[in-house]
Each structure stands twice: as structure tokens, then as C-alpha cells.
Design a protein around this motif. Structure first.
Motif, PDB file in Angstrom:
ATOM      1  N   ALA A 134       0.868  -1.181   0.000  1.00  0.00           N
ATOM      2  CA  ALA A 134       0.000   0.000   0.000  1.00  0.00           C
ATOM      3  C   ALA A 134       0.899   1.223   0.000  1.00  0.00           C
ATOM      4  CB  ALA A 134      -0.929   0.018   1.216  1.00  0.00           C
ATOM      5  N   ILE A 135       0.378   2.339  -0.500  1.00  0.00           N
ATOM      6  CA  ILE A 135       1.142   3.584  -0.538  1.00  0.00           C
ATOM      7  C   ILE A 135       0.384   4.642   0.240  1.00  0.00           C
ATOM      8  CG2 ILE A 135       2.019   5.448  -2.015  1.00  0.00           C
ATOM      9  CD1 ILE A 135       2.372   3.349  -4.231  1.00  0.00           C
ATOM     10  N   LEU A 136       1.090   5.346   1.109  1.00  0.00           N
ATOM     11  CA  LEU A 136       0.515   6.454   1.867  1.00  0.00           C
ATOM     12  C   LEU A 136       1.179   7.753   1.429  1.00  0.00           C
ATOM     13  CD1 LEU A 136      -1.155   7.780   4.076  1.00  0.00           C
ATOM     14  CD2 LEU A 136       0.562   7.062   5.750  1.00  0.00           C
ATOM     15  N   VAL A 137       0.379   8.665   0.896  1.00  0.00           N
ATOM     16  CA  VAL A 137       0.853   9.993   0.512  1.00  0.00           C
ATOM     17  C   VAL A 137       0.450  10.960   1.618  1.00  0.00           C
ATOM     18  CG1 VAL A 137       0.722  11.850  -1.185  1.00  0.00           C
ATOM     19  CG2 VAL A 137       0.577   9.464  -1.930  1.00  0.00           C
ATOM     20  N   ASN A 138       1.411  11.633   2.199  1.00  0.00           N
ATOM     21  CA  ASN A 138       1.126  12.577   3.282  1.00  0.00           C
ATOM     22  C   ASN A 138       1.847  13.875   2.978  1.00  0.00           C
ATOM     23  OD1 ASN A 138       0.338  13.745   5.692  1.00  0.00           O
ATOM     24  ND2 ASN A 138       1.969  12.787   6.894  1.00  0.00           N
ATOM     25  N   ILE A 139       1.108  14.862   2.504  1.00  0.00           N
ATOM     26  CA  ILE A 139       1.688  16.133   2.079  1.00  0.00           C
ATOM     27  C   ILE A 139       1.092  17.278   2.874  1.00  0.00           C
ATOM     28  CG2 ILE A 139       1.963  17.757   0.160  1.00  0.00           C
ATOM     29  CD1 ILE A 139       3.597  15.225  -0.195  1.00  0.00           C
ATOM     30  N   PHE A 140       1.969  18.086   3.445  1.00  0.00           N
ATOM     31  CA  PHE A 140       1.531  19.352   4.027  1.00  0.00           C
ATOM     32  C   PHE A 140       2.043  20.468   3.130  1.00  0.00           C
ATOM     33  CE2 PHE A 140       1.933  23.146   6.632  1.00  0.00           C
ATOM     34  CZ  PHE A 140       0.654  23.220   7.161  1.00  0.00           C
ATOM     35  N   GLY A 141       1.135  21.135   2.455  1.00  0.00           N
ATOM     36  CA  GLY A 141       1.517  22.144   1.479  1.00  0.00           C
ATOM     37  C   GLY A 141       1.898  23.460   2.127  1.00  0.00           C
ATOM     38  N   GLY A 142       3.172  23.687   2.227  1.00  0.00           N
ATOM     39  CA  GLY A 142       3.672  24.997   2.626  1.00  0.00           C
ATOM     40  C   GLY A 142       4.277  25.609   1.384  1.00  0.00           C
ATOM     41  N   ILE A 143       5.574  25.317   1.177  1.00  0.00           N
ATOM     42  CA  ILE A 143       6.199  25.672  -0.095  1.00  0.00           C
ATOM     43  C   ILE A 143       5.645  24.755  -1.193  1.00  0.00           C
ATOM     44  CG2 ILE A 143       8.393  25.816  -1.319  1.00  0.00           C
ATOM     45  CD1 ILE A 143       9.753  26.266   1.380  1.00  0.00           C
ATOM     46  N   MET A 144       5.520  23.463  -0.848  1.00  0.00           N
ATOM     47  CA  MET A 144       4.997  22.494  -1.805  1.00  0.00           C
ATOM     48  C   MET A 144       3.510  22.712  -2.028  1.00  0.00           C
ATOM     49  SD  MET A 144       5.974  19.707  -3.522  1.00  0.00           S
ATOM     50  CE  MET A 144       5.043  20.344  -4.900  1.00  0.00           C
ATOM     51  N   ARG A 145       3.078  22.683  -3.287  1.00  0.00           N
ATOM     52  CA  ARG A 145       1.663  22.853  -3.617  1.00  0.00           C
ATOM     53  C   ARG A 145       0.986  21.493  -3.713  1.00  0.00           C
ATOM     54  NH1 ARG A 145       1.424  26.737  -8.786  1.00  0.00           N
ATOM     55  NH2 ARG A 145      -0.453  25.442  -9.022  1.00  0.00           N
ATOM     56  N   CYS A 146      -0.157  21.360  -3.034  1.00  0.00           N
ATOM     57  CA  CYS A 146      -0.875  20.089  -3.040  1.00  0.00           C
ATOM     58  C   CYS A 146      -1.380  19.726  -4.435  1.00  0.00           C
ATOM     59  CB  CYS A 146      -2.062  20.165  -2.077  1.00  0.00           C
ATOM     60  SG  CYS A 146      -1.591  20.245  -0.333  1.00  0.00           S
ATOM     61  N   ASP A 147      -1.739  20.721  -5.245  1.00  0.00           N
ATOM     62  CA  ASP A 147      -2.253  20.393  -6.579  1.00  0.00           C
ATOM     63  C   ASP A 147      -1.160  19.795  -7.476  1.00  0.00           C
ATOM     64  OD1 ASP A 147      -0.958  22.847  -6.657  1.00  0.00           O
ATOM     65  OD2 ASP A 147      -2.198  23.633  -8.280  1.00  0.00           O
ATOM     66  N   VAL A 148       0.091  20.175  -7.244  1.00  0.00           N
ATOM     67  CA  VAL A 148       1.201  19.576  -8.000  1.00  0.00           C
ATOM     68  C   VAL A 148       1.332  18.095  -7.639  1.00  0.00           C
ATOM     69  CG1 VAL A 148       3.704  19.588  -8.332  1.00  0.00           C
ATOM     70  CG2 VAL A 148       2.454  21.746  -8.247  1.00  0.00           C
ATOM     71  N   ILE A 149       1.231  17.799  -6.336  1.00  0.00           N
ATOM     72  CA  ILE A 149       1.281  16.408  -5.890  1.00  0.00           C
ATOM     73  C   ILE A 149       0.121  15.628  -6.495  1.00  0.00           C
ATOM     74  CG2 ILE A 149       1.071  14.881  -3.898  1.00  0.00           C
ATOM     75  CD1 ILE A 149       3.758  16.213  -4.001  1.00  0.00           C
ATOM     76  N   ALA A 150      -1.073  16.208  -6.445  1.00  0.00           N
ATOM     77  CA  ALA A 150      -2.258  15.535  -6.982  1.00  0.00           C
ATOM     78  C   ALA A 150      -2.099  15.232  -8.469  1.00  0.00           C
ATOM     79  CB  ALA A 150      -3.495  16.387  -6.747  1.00  0.00           C
ATOM     80  N   GLN A 151      -1.578  16.193  -9.217  1.00  0.00           N
ATOM     81  CA  GLN A 151      -1.408  15.976 -10.649  1.00  0.00           C
ATOM     82  C   GLN A 151      -0.354  14.901 -10.905  1.00  0.00           C
ATOM     83  OE1 GLN A 151      -3.431  17.623 -13.077  1.00  0.00           O
ATOM     84  NE2 GLN A 151      -2.618  15.802 -14.102  1.00  0.00           N
ATOM     85  N   GLY A 152       0.682  14.869 -10.073  1.00  0.00           N
ATOM     86  CA  GLY A 152       1.684  13.816 -10.197  1.00  0.00           C
ATOM     87  C   GLY A 152       1.099  12.441  -9.933  1.00  0.00           C
ATOM     88  N   ILE A 153       0.228  12.337  -8.921  1.00  0.00           N
ATOM     89  CA  ILE A 153      -0.442  11.070  -8.628  1.00  0.00           C
ATOM     90  C   ILE A 153      -1.282  10.629  -9.823  1.00  0.00           C
ATOM     91  CG2 ILE A 153      -2.156   9.934  -7.161  1.00  0.00           C
ATOM     92  CD1 ILE A 153      -1.285  11.858  -4.909  1.00  0.00           C
ATOM     93  N   ILE A 154      -2.032  11.569 -10.374  1.00  0.00           N
ATOM     94  CA  ILE A 154      -2.898  11.268 -11.523  1.00  0.00           C
ATOM     95  C   ILE A 154      -2.051  10.821 -12.722  1.00  0.00           C
ATOM     96  CG2 ILE A 154      -4.500  12.292 -13.194  1.00  0.00           C
ATOM     97  CD1 ILE A 154      -5.396  14.155 -10.819  1.00  0.00           C
ATOM     98  N   ASN A 155      -0.974  11.541 -12.986  1.00  0.00           N
ATOM     99  CA  ASN A 155      -0.089  11.160 -14.101  1.00  0.00           C
ATOM    100  C   ASN A 155       0.461   9.753 -13.920  1.00  0.00           C
ATOM    101  OD1 ASN A 155      -0.485  13.705 -15.151  1.00  0.00           O
ATOM    102  ND2 ASN A 155       1.512  14.505 -14.509  1.00  0.00           N
TER     103      ASN A 155
END
Length: 444
Positions: A355-376
């Protein structure tokens, strides 16, 4: 702040409760400051710097080993397996040949030994059962030594600069030396502005056990050249064990280990071109090619997180709920969609991950970038395990909208505790399904 220093500080934080998390982050810190050269490569750098090292040749065949051994004109020969691991002498090759270091008394025997090593995997206390591939052997002259000592230069958090570690005892690990006699070890901080002074070098020579002025002068010369190498090549460690005195009174560096700061790669292309990726975890090699901080562990839940502290907290909470982290993977604060996609490929290709757990707290990092990477990633690779996603912070609403619109069957939650529980539960379902050869679909 230097990334490795950040990781080291995070690992020593009192909030880190799980041993596995500390070990993972400490390994990640050392990996960031990683260029580990083979012994023959380190010796060549030292030779070029005017440092006394034994004559030797790196060889990759029996014929080359025989030619090298014959060049020593009847002297005894030492053949050393060139793998990036400690404990070579007590190791065993997977073909049954024992010992990664052998003393030989004629060229034919040296050639036979080298042939038994080259192309084989050497298993030592540091390699794990898979061992490390020995692509080359070092054929070197045997030196007869009056005394063996220990010498190293590294960086010291306490003095905030280089420190020399010297001991009149050598030939064994520094931990064993310290345990046997702490007074045998001398630490000499070096002022970063002034550099190594004559007084520092002489103090080191005396700490190594040299007494008469002639021997002290020779030791000072070698210490100064070793320090110059350390500074000029942006090394993080120069360790010589043993540094030795011959019956003729010469000072020789018998065995050497040198590590370099990755941040200085642009200044030392010729050194970094020596990197032997066959000695590294292929997953870590792939991650480094995409500027990802990745360390493989032995667990079953893949972690994709931003920030070392959050990564440790994530691993801790997975352990709390009965799971076991399969990796430390920090995408950092400036990851691109491509990097996130590559991170998912690494996790998905790990056969231990359930199983994979993605845990992102968007400060400098943008959550939508992570989401798009997951989708890709889901669209370009065959995701074989469930993915639990917990996103908070910068652009989180946009990220959730992207995930909903994608149609992917991702398990989303805003609560980290719930995310960890779900990842552990899903991993257990996958494990049970695999035991009965049942295929479970996790995405549309």
C-alpha cells in the motif's frame, strides 16, 4: 540549511519516537552526502596529492591480475576485493570463496585469487545477504609495518568545522579502539579560517605516537597533505585505517576511505564520474537521478512525504498502527509533476510494497502539484497497490478537485491518523489476497 544537516537535526529531535524512523533519516542524511569511492580510486587521489600509498593496480581479469602481480619483482602480494562495504576480509563470496582480502606469495596464486573474486558477489556484515558485486580487485604490494595507527578528518557539529581524529592504535574499527581505551583517541579541531597550522599537525603527529623529530616531521608532511586533499576536494570524510610506520621510518597510508559532498559535484566532475552505481540500491540510484531523497527500507507501506520531520512522523504513525514503512521518500518543497510521477514508479515497482501512503503538508509544496503527479502516475503505470492520500495546506482544494475529476479510486482523508490506519488495513488486505493469488483492482 544544508539538507543533510536538516535531516540529522530532525533525526535527533525528541519528538522522533520510533527507532526505524531515526535510522531511516540518518541513512538519508548520509546518502545526501554520498560519493563513496573504491579503495583503488581513493588511493589514486591520494597518490596524485603526494600522499604515500602502496603501489597497486586495479584489475578486472585474471590476466591483468597476473601482469600486475609480476611487476612487484618477487615481493609478497595482497589482493583486495573492491566492493563498497566494510568487513571484506571476513566476507564470503556467493561462489563459496572465502575472504575478500588475501596475502599471496607468488603471482599465479594472486591471479587465481583475483579470478575467484571478480564478477562475484561478496557478502559481509554490512552488505546483507544479497552481497555486493566485485567488478574489480586491487593487486598491491604487501608492506611490512612497524606500527599501525588511525587517522581521519571529518566535520564536527560541536566545533562547527573540520576535526582530526588520531589514535596511536589502528588496523581495527574506531569504535573498537574507543571501547578498549578512550584515551587512545585524540580529537583536534581545526579553525576554518586559519586552516591547519603547524602546531595542529605536530599535535596530530604526537597523538599518532611519533616521538623523535625525524619521524614527527614525516608525519606532519603527510597530515598536511591529507588535510589539503580534504579541503580542496570538498570531502566530508578522509579516513586512513591504518596509517602506518614502516621499519625504514616512512609514513604510509595503507587503506583509505573518502566521501564527498554532493553539493560540490559541479566543482569535481572528474571525481563524481568515478561513482560506481552497481554498489548502490537501484531504487536509490533512480531516485537520485530525479533529485528525490529516497532510502529503501524493509517494510510493506510505501511513503511519499514532503519534509524529513513529516516523513518521520508518518513512519512513526504507521508503526503505531501495526504497519512497517517500506521507504523514506521526501519529495521536498519544490518537486515537479514529473518528479512525483517518478516517485510513484519507484514505490510501485517495489515488490514489498502493499500500500502507498501519501502525506503532504503544502507549505512551499503545492498540493495540486502532488495531486497531478499522482494522476499522471496512475495513468502511465499499472498501479498494483492501493493509494491513501492525505493532503493539507497550500492549494489543497484545487488538489481535491483534480483527484475527484480524475475518476481514480484513491482513498482520501484529511486526518493523518485515519490515513495511516487505512494504509495498514489495505496493506493487510493485499497481503492476504496475494497469499491466495487473488487480484484486487484499486483504480478505474
Amino acid at each position: 540549511m544544508n539538507t543533510s544537516m536538516y535531516l540529522l537535526r530532525a533525526a535527533r529531535s525528541p519528538c522522533v519516537s520510533q527507532k526505524s524512523s531515526r535510522e531511516a533519516v540518518l541513512r538519508a542524511a548520509s546518502a545526501i552526502r554520498l560519493l563513496n569511492l573504491h579503495e583503488y580510486q581513493s588511493q589514486q587521489l591520494m597518490r596524485d596529492a603526494g600522499i604515500n600509498v602502496p603501489r597497486g593496480f586495479d584489475v578486472n581479469s585474471r590476466e591483468a591480475a597476473l601482469s600486475a602481480a609480476k611487476s612487484f619483482d618477487g615481493k609478497d602480494i595482497v589482493v583486495k576485493a573492491q566492493v563498497l562495504a566494510g568487513g571484506r576480509g571476513l566476507g564470503t563470496f556467493k561462489n563459496g570463496f572465502k575472504g575478500g582480502v588475501h596475502i599471496c606469495y607468488d603471482p599465479e596464486k594472486a591471479a587465481d585469487v583475483a579470478e575467484s573474486m571478480i564478477g562475484q558477489h561478496l557478502v559481509t556484515k554490512q552488505t546483507g545477504e544479497q552481497g555486493r558485486l566485485c567488478s574489480k580487485a586491487l593487486v598491491t604490494e604487501r608492506m611490512y609495518l612497524r606500527r599501525e595507527m588511525y587517522f581521519a578528518i571529518t566535520y564536527d557539529r560541536e566545533s562547527q568545522g573540520p576535526v582530526i581524529v588520531a589514535s596511536r592504535v589502528g588496523g581495527t574499527s574506531i569504535e573498537d579502539i574507543a571501547a578498549a581505551d578512550p584515551s587512545a583517541i585524540t580529537k583536534i579541531p581545526v579553525n576554518m579560517v586559519e586552516g591547519l597550522t603547524k602546531a595542529d599537525a605536530e599535535k596530530c603527529a604526537r597523538a599518532l605516537g611519533f616521538a623523535n623529530q625525524h619521524a614527527i616531521d614525516k608525519a606532519i608532511d603527510q597530515v598536511e597533505k591529507l588535510y589539503s586533499l580534504f579541503i580542496e576536494k570538498d570531502a566530508t570524510l578522509v579516513e586512513v585505517n591504518p596509517i602506518a610506520e614502516t621499519p625504514e621510518g616512512d609514513v604510509v597510508c595503507i587503506d583509505a576511505k573518502i566521501n564527498f559532498d554532493d553539493n560540490a559535484e559541479f566543482r569535481h566532475k572528474e571525481i563524481f564520474s568515478m561513482r560506481d552505481v552497481s554498489q548502490e540500491d537501484p531504487r536509490e540510484v533512480t531516485a537520485s537521478a530525479h533529485d528525490l531523497n529516497y532510502i529503501g527500507l524493509d517494510g510493506n507501506i510505501g511513503c511519499l512525504v514532503n519534509g524529513a520531520g513529516l516523513a518521520m512522523a508518518t513512519m512513526d504513525i504507521i508503526k503505531l498502527h501495526g504497519g512497517d514503512p517500506a521507504n523514506f521518500l521526501d519529495v521536498g518543497g519544490s518537486a515537479t509533476e514529473t518528479q512525483v510521477t517518478e516517485a510513484f514508479k519507484i514505490l510501485n515497482d517495489d515488490t514489498k510494497v502493499e500500500a502507498i501512503l501519501v502525506n503532504i503538508f503544502g507549505g512551499i509544496m503545492r498540493c495540486d502539484v502532488i495531486a497531478q503527479g499522482i494522476i499522471n502516475a496512475a495513468k502511465t503505470i499499472d498501479m498494483r497497490v492501493p493509494v491513501v492520500v492525505r493532503l493539507q495546506g497550500n492549494k489543497v482544494d484545487e488538489a481535491k478537485a483534480l483527484i475527484r475529476a480524475s475518476g481514480l479510486k484513491l482513498v482520501a482523508t484529511d486526518d493523518l491518523d485515519q490515513a495511516a490506519k487505512k494504509a495498514c488495513t489495505l496493506a493487510e488486505i493485499v497481503r492476504l489476497a496475494n497469499t491466495v493469488d487473488v487480484t484486487v483492482a484499486f483504480q478505474s
